[in-house]
Write an enzyme that holds these catalytic residues in place. Structure first.
Site, PDB file in Angstrom:
ATOM      1  CG  HIS A 290      -2.019  -1.003   1.167  1.00  0.00           C
ATOM      2  ND1 HIS A 290      -2.882  -1.129   0.101  1.00  0.00           N
ATOM      3  CD2 HIS A 290      -2.375  -1.964   2.057  1.00  0.00           C
ATOM      4  CE1 HIS A 290      -3.727  -2.133   0.331  1.00  0.00           C
ATOM      5  NE2 HIS A 290      -3.433  -2.659   1.515  1.00  0.00           N
TER       6      HIS A 290
ATOM      7  CG  ASP B  63      -5.157  -9.909   2.976  1.00  0.00           C
ATOM      8  OD1 ASP B  63      -4.837 -10.379   1.859  1.00  0.00           O
ATOM      9  OD2 ASP B  63      -4.889  -8.737   3.315  1.00  0.00           O
TER      10      ASP B  63
HETATM   11 ZN   LIG Z   1      -4.295  -7.057   2.448  1.00  0.00          ZN
END
Ligand SMILES: [Zn+2]
Length: 308
Positions: free
Chosen positions: A125, A245
């Site tokens: 990110h 995830d």
């Molecule tokens: Zn993630």
């Protein structure tokens, strides 16, 4: 296959507040899973802290300074709502960068066929100018740039199967056709980017998945959108932004993958790496917040890397 695992106890010292999903126990859970006999042949190495200059392969100096400014002398400070730093966080983040750099060196020197970097904080990110989504420095992007700069790689493919879109990696390579970025991710979900029509210089491939879908949709997206593009690109190196995830147990998303799906995706990428990249695969840990789902999936992924 010779597979190296880069690790360092400093990764446990990057602290987040009580109840935060991106926590040191993630790596403890993975380590327990790796105690199984089948991981005996795994070559375990200590990641070393990178010189700050390596951060500049993917981020401007202002970003490095802004990260340094947030590191507290004690306690916990934050960049934004969900992204925290503790006193050891800079050292941990730079050691993650060091692991990614050493991983690239290991596959280009022939010391290893592939490498897994078990680092935290994660990286995908982190945009050129922004720490966000638990990430400080973009390890996968830095690895790709290092492969180009230090080892003459012409084309690097980054495949990101974390359930969140790798907005940072997309941002860094948006106008750079020498790096192919392919991402499968749940949409809608944080950080909100990753639509199919975000294509950069023709080098960005987004394959969003609807919430509550599972293995079939993931494999179909991978088979129809990701794998052909990676194969056609003929990369000299494949970097995997390996988040786990999208596992069905994960609390942050609603994609229902099983550990076996990560095994399948790993094998498919290894087939391409064998054809065009002399097997070179560098995989860096991103997300994965259910301890059991993470440990089982990452261990399955690593075991596939070892077996070929
Ligand atoms: Zn993630």
């Amino acid at each position: 296959m010779t597979t190296i695992l880069f690790e360092n106890p400093i990764f446990l010292q990057h602290e987040t507040p009580e109840g935060h999903p991106e926590r040191p126990d993630r790596l403890r859970a993975l380590n327990l899973a790796l105690e199984h006999d089948r991981f005996q042949p795994l070559v375990r190495r200590r990641a070393e802290q990178a010189n700050e200059d390596f951060v500049l392969l993917a981020h401007p100096e202002a970003h490095l300074r802004s990260v340094m400014d947030v590191i507290p002398e004690e306690g916990i400070n934050h960049f934004e709502a969900d992204t925290y730093a503790s006193p050891a966080s800079l050292q941990a983040a730079l050691t993650g960068v060091g692991g990614a750099i050493a991983a690239v060196d290991a596959v280009f020197s022939g010391e290893a066929d592939n490498v897994f970097v078990a680092a935290r904080p994660p990286g995908h990110h982190a945009e050129k100018n922004k720490a966000m989504g638990f990430c400080f420095f973009n390890n996968a992007a830095i690895a790709a740039r290092h492969a180009q700069k230090a080892h003459g790689a012409e084309r690097v493919a980054i495949v990101d199967w974390d359930v969140h879109h790798g907005n940072g990696t997309q941002d860094i390579f948006f106008d750079d056709p020498s790096v192919l970025f392919c991402s499968t991710h749940q949409m809608p979900l944080y950080p909100g980017t990753g639509a199919k029509d975000e294509t950069g210089a023709g080098n960005i491939v987004n394959a969003p998945l609807s919430p509550e879908t599972g293995s079939d949709h993931f494999r179909e997206a991978f088979r129809s959108r990701v794998l052909p593009r990676v194969a056609d690109f003929r990369p000299d190196l494949i970097v995997i932004s390996a988040g786990f995830d999208a596992h069905h147990r994960d609390p942050l998303a609603q994609i229902h993958l099983q550990a076996d799906d990560f095994d399948w995706a790993t094998a498919k990428l290894m087939e391409i790496a064998e054809r065009s990249a002399s097997n070179r695969v560098v995989s860096v840990l991103e997300g994965g917040y259910d301890l059991q789902g993470l440990a089982e999936s990452a261990a399955t992924h690593i075991f596939r890397l070892m077996r070929g």
